[in-house]
Design a protein around this motif. Structure first.
Motif, PDB file in Angstrom:
ATOM      1  N   SER A 184       0.817  -1.214   0.000  1.00  0.00           N
ATOM      2  CA  SER A 184       0.000   0.000   0.000  1.00  0.00           C
ATOM      3  C   SER A 184       0.851   1.265   0.000  1.00  0.00           C
ATOM      4  CB  SER A 184      -0.950   0.015   1.202  1.00  0.00           C
ATOM      5  OG  SER A 184      -0.235   0.048   2.422  1.00  0.00           O
ATOM      6  N   ASP A 185       2.063   1.193   0.583  1.00  0.00           N
ATOM      7  CA  ASP A 185       2.891   2.389   0.742  1.00  0.00           C
ATOM      8  C   ASP A 185       4.005   2.516  -0.294  1.00  0.00           C
ATOM      9  OD1 ASP A 185       1.327   2.830   2.960  1.00  0.00           O
ATOM     10  OD2 ASP A 185       2.801   2.083   4.384  1.00  0.00           O
ATOM     11  N   GLY A 186       4.334   1.435  -0.993  1.00  0.00           N
ATOM     12  CA  GLY A 186       5.407   1.476  -1.983  1.00  0.00           C
ATOM     13  C   GLY A 186       6.784   1.331  -1.366  1.00  0.00           C
ATOM     14  N   TRP A 187       7.799   1.548  -2.171  1.00  0.00           N
ATOM     15  CA  TRP A 187       9.196   1.448  -1.721  1.00  0.00           C
ATOM     16  C   TRP A 187       9.531   2.624  -0.813  1.00  0.00           C
ATOM     17  CZ3 TRP A 187      11.842  -2.902  -3.055  1.00  0.00           C
ATOM     18  CH2 TRP A 187      11.348  -3.647  -4.128  1.00  0.00           C
ATOM     19  N   ALA A 188      10.296   2.363   0.221  1.00  0.00           N
ATOM     20  CA  ALA A 188      10.735   3.449   1.096  1.00  0.00           C
ATOM     21  C   ALA A 188      11.497   4.506   0.312  1.00  0.00           C
ATOM     22  CB  ALA A 188      11.607   2.892   2.227  1.00  0.00           C
ATOM     23  N   SER A 189      12.279   4.077  -0.659  1.00  0.00           N
ATOM     24  CA  SER A 189      13.072   5.030  -1.451  1.00  0.00           C
ATOM     25  C   SER A 189      12.202   5.979  -2.252  1.00  0.00           C
ATOM     26  CB  SER A 189      14.030   4.274  -2.380  1.00  0.00           C
ATOM     27  OG  SER A 189      13.312   3.441  -3.265  1.00  0.00           O
ATOM     28  N   ASP A 190      10.939   5.594  -2.533  1.00  0.00           N
ATOM     29  CA  ASP A 190      10.036   6.496  -3.241  1.00  0.00           C
ATOM     30  C   ASP A 190       9.689   7.721  -2.400  1.00  0.00           C
ATOM     31  OD1 ASP A 190       9.909   4.836  -5.437  1.00  0.00           O
ATOM     32  OD2 ASP A 190       8.041   3.859  -4.852  1.00  0.00           O
ATOM     33  N   LEU A 191       9.858   7.606  -1.080  1.00  0.00           N
ATOM     34  CA  LEU A 191       9.506   8.696  -0.182  1.00  0.00           C
ATOM     35  C   LEU A 191      10.685   9.616   0.132  1.00  0.00           C
ATOM     36  CD1 LEU A 191       7.294   6.702   2.348  1.00  0.00           C
ATOM     37  CD2 LEU A 191       6.511   8.249   0.556  1.00  0.00           C
TER      38      LEU A 191
END
Length: 431
Positions: free
Chosen positions: A154-161
């Motif tokens: 649901s949140d995607g890759w941490a690196s996307d943030l």
């Protein structure tokens, strides 16, 4: 002069030039400064420097370059992947500051901070970080490899943030690297720093805490050493075919020896455990988990509402340090025969296999280009095996060959689409 002699000369200069401790092998605290989650490596550098801030790090890199001495950086968390046997090791554990901007919903995270540090700072604001299954993992190192979080689907890759990284080069230059540095920023997000670069911090987006349903369904699939029942494994394969993005799950298969110190339900048994994390209601969690519960009665069922602060209970992984190695495959499907082989899990060494369900938000194209591996994969299959520390600290290549968890991955190889650097750990052939 040899590197050892140059390093000895450098140590004296560093002691007068940095704020943090400068330790030699005979000094008290030398070994403790190098400690990490990974006990399968013995680090024997000539000097250890505990950097207190970026200024310390810039000084170490500049002076080491002038003396021709190699530098290895130990952020925190699970530690260095290879043995550091010469030169300088710089530890960043003291650079563990976390600054929360609740309006922007971001955290400024130091290179030595763990996800536990970030969570403690973010929680009072009703925010949570994109952390993985264990809070003791270093936040920056985890994110450089992409970062599969607890609620990754649901949140995607941490690196996307990530908004930006702070990088110090071997020339002592400090740079804030963000989307405007497209190629550099893309490499850091997925592949990590290049040689001569040290990431000393990052600014990363935070998420709303929201309701969390989490826990695990544990099944006994047979006696260790016997042919296990693959029904639960096949059910996991079918179950994950059409789950909503709000649910992220991992299947773990492991065999336990018949030893007195183990709980009776694990002693001499082969176990399959499905870890479940859901953004949603308890009613929805019960409905979604029902297909698994119908396959066989769980011997333990801990799926329930929980505060995010207790998220480590979802995967229930051991947080005590140990000697281990790990390999993985990113695959686009789960082969039926591979799952049946996994139910047997009989091989030359003890191994634990985790199958992480990917897809959902993890499959979406990155809004800002990156080098993350796994967006086109449906599952990540990772195998972890303990190693003999007496062998691994002196002959890491031999330790890898002895433990070799790769045998457990071979049946899944026909569907492989890559490898995740974040799940490749431990001694791998460097002496």
């Amino acid at each position: 002069m040899t590197i050892e002699n140059e390093a000895s000369a450098l140590a004296g200069v560093l002691a007068d030039s940095v704020a943090g401790p400068v330790l030699l092998p005979d000094d008290s605290g030398f070994t403790e400064e190098l400690a990490s989650f990974q006990l399968g490596l013995r680090h024997q550098p000539d000097v250890v420097v505990g950097a207190r801030d970026a200024a310390d790090l810039r000084t170490v890199l500049r002076l080491a370059g002038e003396h021709g001495v190699p530098v290895t950086v130990h952020n925190t968390g699970h530690g260095m992947r290879f043995a550091a046997n010469e030169g300088v090791v710089v530890t960043l554990r003291r650079m563990n500051g976390v600054l929360i901007d609740p309006v922007a919903r971001t955290a400024r995270v130091g290179g030595g901070a763990t996800w536990n540090d970030v969570l403690a700072a973010a929680a009072p604001h009703g925010l949570v970080p994109p952390s993985g299954s264990l809070g003791c993992v270093g936040a920056v190192g985890y994110t450089l490899g992409g970062g599969i979080s607890l609620l990754a689907r649901s949140d995607g890759w941490a690196s996307d943030l990530v908004r930006s990284f702070t990088v110090v080069t071997d020339e002592g230059e400090e740079r804030e690297v963000g989307p405007r540095d497209a190629e550099w920023f893309a490499h850091l997000r997925g592949s990590g720093p290049m040689r001569g670069e040290v990431v000393t911090g990052m600014t990363v987006g935070l998420l709303s805490e929201g309701p969390l349903q989490g826990g695990g369904l544990t099944f006994d699939i047979g006696a260790t050493g016997s042919k296990g029942d693959p029904a639960v494994l096949h059910a996991f394969q079918e179950w994950t075919a059409d789950l909503p993005e709000e649910l992220t799950s991992t299947l773990r298969v492991m065999s336990f020896p018949d030893l007195d110190y183990l709980p009776p339900m694990l002693r001499g048994r082969r176990i399959a455990r499905v870890a479940v994390a859901l953004r949603g209601s308890g009613e929805e969690a019960g409905r979604l988990a029902a297909p698994l519960r119908r396959v066989a009665p769980p011997i333990e069922d801990t799926l329930a509402p929980m505060p995010f602060a207790e998220y480590e209970r979802v995967h229930a992984e051991p947080d005590n340090p140990g000697p281990y190695i790990g390999e993985n495959l990113l695959v686009d499907a789960l082969d039926t025969t591979a799952l049946e082989n996994l139910a047997r899990l009989d091989g030359p060494t003890m191994v634990i296999v985790n199958i992480r369900h990917l897809g959902g938000a993890l499959a979406r194209p990155a809004a800002v280009p990156d080098t993350v591996q796994g967006r086109d994969a449906r599952y990540l299959v990772a195998a972890v095996a303990p190693v003999d520390p007496c062998v691994s600290v002196t002959h890491p290549a031999a330790a890898h060959d002895q433990a070799n968890p790769g045998w457990a991955l071979e049946p899944f190889g026909t569907a492989a689409v890559g490898v995740s650097p974040g799940f490749t750990v431990g001694p791998r052939g460097r002496s």
